[in-house]
Scaffold this active site. Sequence first.
Site, PDB file in Angstrom:
ATOM      1  N   HIS A  42       0.836  -1.207   0.000  1.00 20.79           N
ATOM      2  CA  HIS A  42       0.000   0.000   0.000  1.00 20.79           C
ATOM      3  C   HIS A  42       0.868   1.252   0.000  1.00 20.79           C
ATOM      4  O   HIS A  42       0.569   2.237  -0.666  1.00 20.79           O
ATOM      5  CB  HIS A  42      -0.920   0.001   1.230  1.00 20.79           C
ATOM      6  CG  HIS A  42      -1.895  -1.129   1.223  1.00 20.79           C
ATOM      7  ND1 HIS A  42      -3.214  -0.975   0.873  1.00 20.79           N
ATOM      8  CD2 HIS A  42      -1.724  -2.451   1.452  1.00 20.79           C
ATOM      9  CE1 HIS A  42      -3.812  -2.158   0.921  1.00 20.79           C
ATOM     10  NE2 HIS A  42      -2.930  -3.067   1.270  1.00 20.79           N
ATOM     11  N   ASP A  99      -6.216   5.605   1.488  1.00 23.18           N
ATOM     12  CA  ASP A  99      -6.280   4.219   1.041  1.00 23.18           C
ATOM     13  C   ASP A  99      -7.707   3.728   1.298  1.00 23.18           C
ATOM     14  O   ASP A  99      -8.230   3.878   2.414  1.00 23.18           O
ATOM     15  CB  ASP A  99      -5.261   3.439   1.881  1.00 23.18           C
ATOM     16  CG  ASP A  99      -5.004   2.036   1.366  1.00 23.18           C
ATOM     17  OD1 ASP A  99      -5.984   1.364   0.991  1.00 23.18           O
ATOM     18  OD2 ASP A  99      -3.836   1.608   1.379  1.00 23.18           O
ATOM     19  N   GLN A 137      13.448  -4.819  -5.756  1.00 24.72           N
ATOM     20  CA  GLN A 137      12.725  -5.589  -6.793  1.00 24.72           C
ATOM     21  C   GLN A 137      12.720  -4.934  -8.175  1.00 24.72           C
ATOM     22  O   GLN A 137      12.863  -5.602  -9.193  1.00 24.72           O
ATOM     23  CB  GLN A 137      11.286  -5.870  -6.348  1.00 24.72           C
ATOM     24  CG  GLN A 137      10.504  -6.683  -7.383  1.00 24.72           C
ATOM     25  CD  GLN A 137       9.318  -7.419  -6.796  1.00 24.72           C
ATOM     26  OE1 GLN A 137       9.479  -8.233  -5.909  1.00 24.72           O
ATOM     27  NE2 GLN A 137       8.135  -7.119  -7.299  1.00 24.72           N
ATOM     28  N   SER A 179       3.566  -6.164  -7.625  1.00 26.14           N
ATOM     29  CA  SER A 179       4.522  -6.994  -8.357  1.00 26.14           C
ATOM     30  C   SER A 179       4.027  -7.220  -9.778  1.00 26.14           C
ATOM     31  O   SER A 179       4.815  -7.186 -10.741  1.00 26.14           O
ATOM     32  CB  SER A 179       4.703  -8.341  -7.638  1.00 26.14           C
ATOM     33  OG  SER A 179       5.319  -8.126  -6.392  1.00 26.14           O
ATOM     34  N   ASP A 239      -6.193 -10.973  -3.410  1.00 27.40           N
ATOM     35  CA  ASP A 239      -6.510 -10.645  -4.809  1.00 27.40           C
ATOM     36  C   ASP A 239      -5.638 -11.399  -5.824  1.00 27.40           C
ATOM     37  O   ASP A 239      -5.825 -11.259  -7.035  1.00 27.40           O
ATOM     38  CB  ASP A 239      -6.325  -9.137  -5.041  1.00 27.40           C
ATOM     39  CG  ASP A 239      -4.908  -8.664  -4.731  1.00 27.40           C
ATOM     40  OD1 ASP A 239      -4.215  -9.317  -3.921  1.00 27.40           O
ATOM     41  OD2 ASP A 239      -4.488  -7.637  -5.289  1.00 27.40           O
TER      42      ASP A 239
HETATM   43  N1  UDP Z   1       9.335  -5.847  -2.993  1.00 22.83           N
HETATM   44  C1  UDP Z   1      10.640  -5.412  -2.846  1.00 22.83           C
HETATM   45  N2  UDP Z   1      11.601  -6.343  -2.594  1.00 22.83           N
HETATM   46  C2  UDP Z   1      11.343  -7.660  -2.468  1.00 22.83           C
HETATM   47  C3  UDP Z   1      10.001  -8.096  -2.637  1.00 22.83           C
HETATM   48  C4  UDP Z   1       9.037  -7.155  -2.905  1.00 22.83           C
HETATM   49  O1  UDP Z   1      10.930  -4.230  -2.970  1.00 22.83           O
HETATM   50  O2  UDP Z   1      12.282  -8.424  -2.212  1.00 22.83           O
HETATM   51  C5  UDP Z   1       8.294  -4.846  -3.256  1.00 22.83           C
HETATM   52  C6  UDP Z   1       7.712  -5.000  -4.637  1.00 22.83           C
HETATM   53  O3  UDP Z   1       8.475  -4.258  -5.563  1.00 22.83           O
HETATM   54  C7  UDP Z   1       6.278  -4.483  -4.454  1.00 22.83           C
HETATM   55  C8  UDP Z   1       5.989  -4.737  -2.988  1.00 22.83           C
HETATM   56  O4  UDP Z   1       7.224  -5.031  -2.359  1.00 22.83           O
HETATM   57  O5  UDP Z   1       6.213  -3.105  -4.733  1.00 22.83           O
HETATM   58  C9  UDP Z   1       5.061  -5.905  -2.764  1.00 22.83           C
HETATM   59  O6  UDP Z   1       3.774  -5.549  -3.138  1.00 22.83           O
HETATM   60  P1  UDP Z   1       2.791  -6.581  -3.808  1.00 22.83           P
HETATM   61  O7  UDP Z   1       1.500  -5.869  -4.028  1.00 22.83           O
HETATM   62  O8  UDP Z   1       3.410  -7.186  -4.984  1.00 22.83           O
HETATM   63  O9  UDP Z   1       2.658  -7.732  -2.742  1.00 22.83           O
HETATM   64  P2  UDP Z   1       2.298  -7.760  -1.182  1.00 22.83           P
HETATM   65  O10 UDP Z   1       3.585  -7.633  -0.459  1.00 22.83           O
HETATM   66  O11 UDP Z   1       1.354  -6.623  -0.892  1.00 22.83           O
HETATM   67  O12 UDP Z   1       1.680  -9.104  -1.017  1.00 22.83           O
END
Ligand code: UDP
Length: 455
Positions: free
Chosen positions: A20, A113, A334, A354, A373
């Site tokens: 978020h 949000d 990432q 992602s 989701d």
């Molecule tokens: N991310 C990162 N490094 C990692 C894994 C994930 O920076 O090793 C970031 C990724 O780029 C994304 C966020 O963490 O922006 C994860 O958001 P996402 O909606 O994909 O998944 P969530 O963590 O909410 O399940």
Amino acid sequence: MQNKAKKPHVLIFPFPGQGHINPMLQFAKRLHSKGVKVTMVPTVFLSKSSFFDSSASIDLCIISDGFDEGGFEQADTPDAYLSTFWNVGPKSLAALIKKLGHTAHPVDALVYDTMLPWALDVAKQFGISSVAFFTQSCAVNSVYYHVYKGHLQLPLRGSHVSLPAMPPLHVSELPSFVAIYGLYRAWFDVLVDQFSNIDEADWVFFNHFYELEPQVVDWMSKFWNVITVGPTIPSIYLDKRLENDKDYGMNMFKPNVTACMSWLSGKPKDSVVYVSFGSVASLGIEQMEEIAWALKDRNGYFLWVVRETEKPKLPHNYVKETSHKGLVVTWCPQLEVLSHESVGCFLTHCGFNSTLEALSLGVPMLALPQWTDQCTNAKYIEDVWRIGIRARPDEKGIVRKETIIRCIMELLMEVGKKGEEIKKNSIKWKNLAKKAVDEGGKSDKNVDEFIAKLI
Ligand code: UDP
């Protein structure tokens, strides 16, 4: 705008989770670059525990969620966390807006949000403009909207669901909070409640671009003032208008930047499988092992993000035994990884960020959705945008090693013809994403129009 004596002041208020914070902080940077004064509002715990890049020139003002010492982990259950936040948060946010009202920069608008719908009520209390910012896809939110309206009765009957402006969805392709009704009650309530007061929001923003979901955006625009403002990806990867902007700027986990980037450098083009399940998903041991053996037995390069809490699930001695082909890290940069030319595909849990990041960088995806989701995103990745493959689980719900190896080989074009088409589509979507946020692109124009209305 330069002629105006006063810049509009916008508060950006994300739910305190990595998925978020990232899109909303990136949106904050975009507003700031267009001359708006922006203040991010993290919780006390988040501000204490995150790694924040202060070069982004975004002000921070904190509020309390009632768990200042430990955040979500400090609460016994999701219910306990959410009910305390819902009680403490509105008062804390109201106190902040009131305090800023006595400064030279009173707040003009609150971008909140949608997981925090009470923030809209606080904005109304102060007579400031309100923007509901969704961090999940339009399709996913359309499902929750139909549940909220009672058009989609739960528990579901039958194997498929047909909703306006969307392809028919198998039950397993719906958000898991809906498909497995009752299992995640606290989160289900939060996602359905997003719509409890949304009719009163002045704008409704989606973090994607129009072409990704045109029918659902058009359908939703019948009810609300919907605009697409994404993808909110650090600037260097798309429009290149914000200097040195290659990271979102607020990490809940410390990335192993040097280790990852030096390991990637020198690896052949498109040879590395990047694997990550985001910041929250927790895999069962059996699934973790299938992934581990798939990566080991394939004997190709891989970079795998295994968060500290997930590490005990790795097979004994795994990191050492695979070190000639693989790198296992607890968190990585990432975007930098995805944009590296050695990365050939992304084995992902299909979190919406992602998904958008891989789409915007043209990296084909191997979808292994876990919950929330992610199953719907995986459906769109494979069947609507056609930029990846879903790895099908067996009757026990586990995706087996052989399936994972075959899908990776298809994506890396080692077998079959699917990989070629997916690569072509990935490049097409990458170009469309760039066009949307480039100067004069639809998302960019939408942001300009929003700002013009605030002045
Ligand atoms: N991310 C990162 N490094 C990692 C894994 C994930 O920076 O090793 C970031 C990724 O780029 C994304 C966020 O963490 O922006 C994860 O958001 P996402 O909606 O994909 O998944 P969530 O963590 O909410 O399940």
